[in-house]
Every structure is written in structure tokens, then in C-alpha cells.
Write an enzyme that holds these catalytic residues in place. Structure first.
Site, PDB file in Angstrom:
ATOM      1  N   HIS A  42      -2.501  -1.293  -3.359  1.00 42.37           N
ATOM      2  CA  HIS A  42      -3.659  -0.412  -3.190  1.00 42.37           C
ATOM      3  C   HIS A  42      -3.508   0.793  -4.108  1.00 42.37           C
ATOM      4  O   HIS A  42      -2.694   1.682  -3.859  1.00 42.37           O
ATOM      5  CB  HIS A  42      -3.759   0.062  -1.741  1.00 42.37           C
TER       6      HIS A  42
ATOM      7  N   SER B 264       0.854  -1.186   0.000  1.00 43.33           N
ATOM      8  CA  SER B 264       0.000   0.000   0.000  1.00 43.33           C
ATOM      9  C   SER B 264       0.893   1.239   0.000  1.00 43.33           C
ATOM     10  O   SER B 264       1.721   1.395  -0.898  1.00 43.33           O
ATOM     11  CB  SER B 264      -0.949  -0.035   1.206  1.00 43.33           C
ATOM     12  N   THR B 265       0.786   2.093   0.999  1.00 43.47           N
ATOM     13  CA  THR B 265       1.547   3.333   1.038  1.00 43.47           C
ATOM     14  C   THR B 265       3.042   3.061   0.995  1.00 43.47           C
ATOM     15  O   THR B 265       3.570   2.323   1.814  1.00 43.47           O
ATOM     16  CB  THR B 265       1.210   4.115   2.323  1.00 43.47           C
TER      17      THR B 265
ATOM     18  N   MET C 295      -0.335   1.220   5.067  1.00 45.28           N
ATOM     19  CA  MET C 295      -1.187   1.504   6.214  1.00 45.28           C
ATOM     20  C   MET C 295      -2.233   0.404   6.375  1.00 45.28           C
ATOM     21  O   MET C 295      -2.622  -0.252   5.417  1.00 45.28           O
ATOM     22  CB  MET C 295      -1.886   2.850   6.040  1.00 45.28           C
TER      23      MET C 295
END
Length: 365
Positions: free
Chosen positions: A209, A181-182, A302
Site C-alpha cells: 500500500h 501495508s503499514t 492495517m
């Protein structure tokens, strides 16, 4: 600090930020030139930087902001066009911490609670991480105060529980699964550039993501870095070694084996863990298809997406590696699987490729 030429957007973001008890809006500026001129005086922890602005656009302002305020967290904001997606991903390589795709119209922005949630959470988590690093403090996982324990999903472990590692795979894995993700695009870039021998032997399936358009461009970028075919996965296609399959933005990717060979499944169902695509469907379905021959890597990000799927992989006899805390932009997703005792290794991102090359070559790991 906000830099956006749309007054409606600046006003909306300002109201959202000021409504949070742990945030203060310190600047609301109309373009990149104003942001560059004011950043040394304002000294923000986080900058929300629009891509398209008059006088000085976001990609041009970014290096000047970072030069004047080293270590500042910059989140690029752009609408969902191919051009803006390419710019946002290029900004990550130039030092932006993350990006957030804005809805296509100003009316959509105000009517999208998930966008507000994503924006505020990115500011909070990335701003906190930046403050910790600036102060020389040890980072903490963005997990809630308790994280689910893998063997008993309704019991919990405290976030400072010592990490217990599992044994490494005894058999050579037949698939590589990656969730991120991040900070994921940067980590994936490092990884894909160095695992050519792995990709030659097995398929690589990635859930990052990301919204539509962004995933297609990221796949193209990873294909260039890896020198292997990389693309958004297509529903029903056969999964073969030598190819990188990316979950399409806005849809979930899983796998199935209705016949002799495993195939891709793409579904347009509800978000899982607030994410779409989500990592859990890929990991959980891969556990059923490949069992003990599945190997998953959880990279920076996250939240806790991937935790349930990692549990399924381990329960089926497979194995999980995670990125370590120090090299993660946010140690949420990898932190949760590590704290739950699901990992066979927790490594800096720069060491993961070498570990994978050894594991898939059946060398001593």
C-alpha cells in the site's frame, strides 16, 4: 504532537485530531527545532513530522526526537515528490514508524476525506500499538471485533480464536506473492535481502500500500537489497523468474494467462478495501493462474486487505504464510488471515526468509 511549518496544515490536523474522542492534541509546532526542544516536556504518544521545515527539517529532527523520547511513534508527512518519497523511506530506516503522503496543495488536503481517514487511522492504530509496547502489554490486532471466516465469508470468528494452521505445500511453488501495508517497507527490506535463491527460481509479485512515486523508489531499494531486477510492473509484460514486480502506486496489479505465459495486468479502477493498489486483486488472480502452485505471504499492515485473496489462494490449493503479531508494526492484515485459519505458518519477520528458501528449494520445511 504536530510539527509542520504550514499554519493551515497545523490548524486542519488539529481540528481533525480534536474531533476524535480518543485523541488529544498536545503540541502544535512550527519546525523540527521546536519539536526537539519541546518533546520531553510534552511527551506525546505520536508525532506527525513534516519533512520540509525551516531551521531543522524532519529527517534531521527525527533521530533527536527518538533519542529524547525513545519509543515514540513518528509518522512522517510529505508531499508526493521523488525527493520527499526518498526521504520518507530513509526515515523508516532511521526509526520512523510510518509515513503519510500529503496532497500536493493545502486546498487538496482539506478536500480529501480519504486523507483525513488515513491520517486518523494511522494515529489511532500506531499510537495504540506504541502504548501497548511501552506498557509491556500484549498487542492486539487492529481488526474489528469480528473478522470474516475464510470458509464462510458471512460468518465470523472472534479475534482471540486459536490459530489453526494448514499443511505446508507438498509441491514446490512457482510464484511468490507478497502483500503489505503499514511497516511493509521495513519488512520487505529484510525479506528481499535474504531470499535470493527464491527469486532466482520464480517471479516475485508485491503489492505494498503506497502512493505513486513511493512504489518506484521502494522497487529500486528492493532491487539493490536483493541484487535482482525490481521495478514497477508494466501492463501486458510477461512474468518471468528472477524479477521482482511491484504494483504501481495508485493502480491495481493482477495477473492473467491469455497464452502460454502469465502476464501483468494494471488497471486504474476504484479503490478496494480503501486501498489502491490493493492486495486482493493480485492474490485472487494469482489463484486462478497458478492454483496449487501459488504461495502468498501477508506482512504487517492495517485493515483486512488480502483476506479475500488469501481465501481464493487456499481454495485453489495454494498456501499462505503470515507475519506474526510480535514482529508486525500493526497485526491487521496478517492477523486477519491467521485468525481465519488460512495460514500454513505464522512467523516472525526474521524467520520468513529461511522458511521460503526451504519451501522453494523443495527441502523439508
Amino acid at each position: 504532537m504536530i510539527a509542520d511549518d504550514a499554519i493551515v496544515v497545523r490548524g486542519l490536523f488539529a481540528r481533525w485530531i480534536e474531533a476524535e474522542p480518543d485523541m488529544t492534541l498536545v503540541g502544535s509546532l512550527r519546525n523540527g527545532r521546536e519539536a526537539v526542544d519541546e518533546i520531553e516536556r510534552i511527551k506525546p504518544d505520536v508525532v506527525i513530522l513534516d519533512v520540509d521545515m525551516p531551521e531543522l527539517d524532519g529527517i534531521s529532527a527525527l533521530p533527536q526526537l527518538l533519542a529524547k523520547c525513545p519509543g515514540v511513534t513518528v509518522i512522517m508527512a510529505s508531499t508526493l515528490t521523488r525527493r520527499n518519497a526518498e526521504i520518507s523511506l530513509r526515515a523508516l530506516a532511521l526509526g520512523a514508524t510510518d509515513y503519510i503522503p500529503k496532497p500536493s496543495s493545502q486546498n487538496d488536503i482539506g478536500a480529501a476525506p480519504e486523507f483525513r481517514r488515513d491520517l486518523i487511522e494511522k494515529i489511532r492504530q500506531l499510537g495504540r500499538r506504541g502504548q501497548q509496547r511501552a506498557a509491556g502489554l500484549a498487542p492486539v490486532t487492529d481488526a474489528p471485533s469480528l473478522v470474516p471466516q475464510a470458509k464462510a465469508p458471512h460468518h465470523y470468528l472472534a479475534p482471540h480464536t486459536p490459530i489453526m494452521l494448514r499443511a505446508m505445500p507438498a509441491a514446490v511453488p512457482r510464484v511468490l506473492l507478497i502483500g503489505a501495508s503499514t511497516g511493509g517497507p521495513q519488512a520487505l527490506g529484510k525479506l528481499m535481502a535474504d531470499i535470493g535463491p527464491v527469486i532466482d527460481r520464480v517471479p516475485v509479485l508485491i503489492t505494498q500500500h503506497m502512493p505513486p512515486t513511493f512504489t518506484a523508489i521502494l522497487a529500486e531499494h528492493l532491487g539493490r537489497l536483493s541484487k535482482h531486477p525490481a521495478r514497477e510492473a508494466v501492463h501486458g509484460e510477461e512474468i518471468v523468474p528472477g524479477t521482482i514486480y511491484m504494483a504501481p502506486g495508485g493502480r491495481h496489479m493482477s495477473v492473467a494467462q491469455p497464452g502460454a505465459a502469465p502476464v501483468i495486468e494494471i488497471v486504474n479502477s476504484a479503490p478496494i478495501n480503501f486501498c489502491k493498489p490493493a492486495v486482493d486483486p493480485l492474490f485472487s488472480s494469482a489463484a486462478m493462474v497458478w492454483g496449487p502452485r501459488a504461495l502468498a505471504v501477508v506482512l504487517t499492515g492495517m485493515g483486512h486487505d488480502g483476506l479475500a485473496g488469501a481465501h481464493d489462494i487456499v481454495h485453489a490449493g495454494g498456501h499462505v504464510l503470515a507475519q506474526d503479531e510480535a514482529s508486525s508494526v500493526v497485526w491487521g492484515m496478517p492477523g486477519q488471515v491467521a485468525l481465519a485459519g488460512l495460514c500454513s505458518a505464522v512467523l516472525p519477520v526474521d524467520d520468513i526468509a529461511a522458511k521460503l528458501n526451504r519451501l522453494f528449494a523443495a527441502e523439508s520445511a
